[in-house]
Design an enzyme around this catalytic site. Structure first.
Site, mmCIF file in Angstrom:
data_model
loop_
_atom_site.group_PDB
_atom_site.id
_atom_site.type_symbol
_atom_site.label_atom_id
_atom_site.label_comp_id
_atom_site.label_asym_id
_atom_site.label_seq_id
_atom_site.Cartn_x
_atom_site.Cartn_y
_atom_site.Cartn_z
ATOM 1 N N SER A 102 43.207 -25.040 6.580
ATOM 2 C CA SER A 102 42.306 -23.990 7.095
ATOM 3 C C SER A 102 41.617 -24.420 8.385
ATOM 4 O O SER A 102 40.703 -23.736 8.844
ATOM 5 C CB SER A 102 41.223 -23.676 6.069
ATOM 6 O OG SER A 102 41.753 -23.490 4.806
ATOM 7 N N CYS A 159 53.051 -25.449 -3.044
ATOM 8 C CA CYS A 159 53.400 -25.015 -1.697
ATOM 9 C C CYS A 159 53.914 -26.176 -0.846
ATOM 10 O O CYS A 159 53.291 -27.238 -0.812
ATOM 11 C CB CYS A 159 52.156 -24.420 -1.063
ATOM 12 S SG CYS A 159 52.418 -24.000 0.634
ATOM 13 N N GLU A 170 42.166 -18.647 -5.538
ATOM 14 C CA GLU A 170 43.584 -18.357 -5.809
ATOM 15 C C GLU A 170 43.824 -18.287 -7.322
ATOM 16 O O GLU A 170 44.482 -17.353 -7.815
ATOM 17 C CB GLU A 170 44.458 -19.459 -5.197
ATOM 18 C CG GLU A 170 45.930 -19.286 -5.529
ATOM 19 C CD GLU A 170 46.749 -20.541 -5.230
ATOM 20 O OE1 GLU A 170 46.474 -21.225 -4.227
ATOM 21 O OE2 GLU A 170 47.665 -20.833 -6.013
ATOM 22 N N CYS A 225 48.373 -23.752 8.031
ATOM 23 C CA CYS A 225 49.694 -23.503 7.451
ATOM 24 C C CYS A 225 50.084 -22.070 7.814
ATOM 25 O O CYS A 225 49.254 -21.301 8.339
ATOM 26 C CB CYS A 225 49.622 -23.647 5.936
ATOM 27 S SG CYS A 225 48.433 -22.489 5.227
ATOM 28 N N THR A 246 48.859 -23.469 -5.858
ATOM 29 C CA THR A 246 49.793 -23.839 -4.784
ATOM 30 C C THR A 246 49.443 -25.188 -4.142
ATOM 31 O O THR A 246 50.322 -25.868 -3.634
ATOM 32 C CB THR A 246 49.813 -22.756 -3.681
ATOM 33 O OG1 THR A 246 48.474 -22.513 -3.274
ATOM 34 C CG2 THR A 246 50.465 -21.492 -4.146
ATOM 35 N N HIS A 297 44.063 -16.309 -0.272
ATOM 36 C CA HIS A 297 44.127 -16.695 -1.687
ATOM 37 C C HIS A 297 44.423 -15.512 -2.608
ATOM 38 O O HIS A 297 44.645 -15.700 -3.795
ATOM 39 C CB HIS A 297 42.795 -17.309 -2.125
ATOM 40 C CG HIS A 297 42.549 -18.652 -1.539
ATOM 41 N ND1 HIS A 297 41.300 -19.092 -1.193
ATOM 42 C CD2 HIS A 297 43.392 -19.639 -1.221
ATOM 43 C CE1 HIS A 297 41.395 -20.309 -0.691
ATOM 44 N NE2 HIS A 297 42.650 -20.659 -0.697
ATOM 45 N N ASN A 331 42.691 -28.227 -0.315
ATOM 46 C CA ASN A 331 43.730 -29.110 0.224
ATOM 47 C C ASN A 331 43.131 -30.209 1.095
ATOM 48 O O ASN A 331 43.691 -31.293 1.186
ATOM 49 C CB ASN A 331 44.831 -28.308 0.905
ATOM 50 C CG ASN A 331 44.415 -27.731 2.206
ATOM 51 O OD1 ASN A 331 44.474 -28.394 3.220
ATOM 52 N ND2 ASN A 331 43.963 -26.486 2.189
ATOM 53 N N SER A 357 37.438 -26.809 0.951
ATOM 54 C CA SER A 357 38.875 -26.559 0.991
ATOM 55 C C SER A 357 39.572 -27.529 0.049
ATOM 56 O O SER A 357 39.490 -28.748 0.209
ATOM 57 C CB SER A 357 39.380 -26.739 2.424
ATOM 58 O OG SER A 357 40.754 -26.977 2.402
HETATM 59 S S1 SF4 Z 1 48.715 -23.713 1.645
HETATM 60 FE FE1 SF4 Z 1 48.187 -21.810 0.582
HETATM 61 S S2 SF4 Z 1 47.877 -20.309 2.199
HETATM 62 FE FE2 SF4 Z 1 48.984 -22.025 3.115
HETATM 63 S S3 SF4 Z 1 51.167 -21.482 3.019
HETATM 64 FE FE3 SF4 Z 1 50.645 -22.699 1.202
HETATM 65 S S4 SF4 Z 1 50.103 -21.225 -0.378
HETATM 66 FE FE4 SF4 Z 1 50.026 -20.181 1.577
#
Ligand code: SF4
Length: 286
Positions: free
Chosen positions: A269, A198, A128, A12, A170, A76, A228, A226
């Site tokens: 990541s 996010c 984070e 990202c 996020t 983070h 996400n 991770s």
């Molecule tokens: S996933 Fe996390 S590090 Fe990536 S843009 Fe969104 S808030 Fe930022």
């Protein structure tokens, strides 16, 4: 085997920015290079940073002196105290906190100063979330309905009525955030809800959900550490698809050969080179 990539996958903007800032810092060859906590959740990316000269420092155990050093704060983020300590010990700070995470830190700080009781919907141990808490020390992290119940028992016992608000980690999914907010509102009807999730995470989750309609099984390039990547796995499982998180081409499961079409996604990541390697390896499997 046919491989279809998700329309949106991999690094990202926040992670790419952090990696680029670290790479630029490494050009200052005369300085010692440190990351404050792992810069991103990917072993391969971290090994590449180590090859550039970085080592990782635990923010709870900073060395007494950091003169002639560059300290990169990870995507983070971290709390104000760590930043002060780094400066006091002589480090030059490169702040790679993702701007989106920074927004959450600012919101938490603002609410704390106004005396609002803040809830953070997210994972208690996540970097984070721990960083955001340092801006609102009285905040309560809620991962699920049980945590909400527990927090309500304690907070509603207080005599003074509370102003309450919630922000989300996020990377939390929309559904999970809504469910925690609904539960909180049962006890705190005036709860102010802030949307701090996010778009990058959502975009990868939506792209994967669409991919589930075209694929027989899913591979998510990334690491279980991770958050996400784990959420992408949950999206695939929710759609009833067999899915695996793999860290390297060598971890692709053998039983994948039983499927015709494999969907490929990747956590925020995961470096591009790794996604390419995994795609190549799946497509040559018979
Ligand atoms: S996933 Fe996390 S590090 Fe990536 S843009 Fe969104 S808030 Fe930022």
């Amino acid at each position: 085997m046919r491989v279809i990539r998700a329309d949106v996958l991999g690094f990202c903007a926040g992670v790419r920015r952090a990696v680029n800032l670290a790479a630029s810092a490494a050009e200052k060859r005369d300085k010692r290079l440190f990351m404050i906590g792992p810069l991103i959740h990917n072993g391969r990316a971290l090994r590449e940073l180590e090859e550039l000269g970085f080592s990782t420092l635990d923010e709870a155990e900073l060395p007494e002196t950091l003169s002639n050093s560059i300290a990169v704060i990870r995507a983070h983020g971290t709390g104000p105290r760590t930043r002060e300590e780094l400066s006091r010990r002589g480090a030059e700070i490169v702040d790679a906190t993702c701007p989106k995470v920074r927004e959450s830190q600012i919101k938490a700080c603002e609410l704390y100063k106004k005396g609002v009781q803040l809830f953070i919907a997210g994972e208690k141990k996540h970097g984070e979330v721990r960083g955001i808490r340092m801006f609102a020390p009285n905040s309560v992290v809620v991962e699920n309905k049980d945590d909400v119940l527990e927090a309500a028992k304690t907070l509603l016992a207080k005599e003074t009525p509370l102003k309450t608000a919630v922000i989300g980690q996020t990377t939390i999914s929309e559904t999970e955030y809504q469910s925690i907010c609904t539960e909180l509102k049962r006890f705190f009807p005036d709860l102010a809800v802030y949307n701090t999730t996010c778009a990058a995470t959502k975009a990868r989750q939506h792209a994967l959900a669409e991919l589930c309609a075209k694929a027989d099984a899913l591979i998510i390039a990334g690491e279980r550490a991770s958050s996400n990547a784990r959420r992408l796995l949950a999206v695939a499982e929710k759609h009833g698809k067999p899915a695996w998180i793999v860290r390297a081409a060598s971890e692709i499961p053998d039983n994948l050969t039983g499927f015709d079409t494999i969907g490929l996604s990747a956590g925020t990541s995961t470096p591009d080179a790794l996604i390419n390697e995994i795609e190549r390896e799946i497509s040559i499997r018979r």
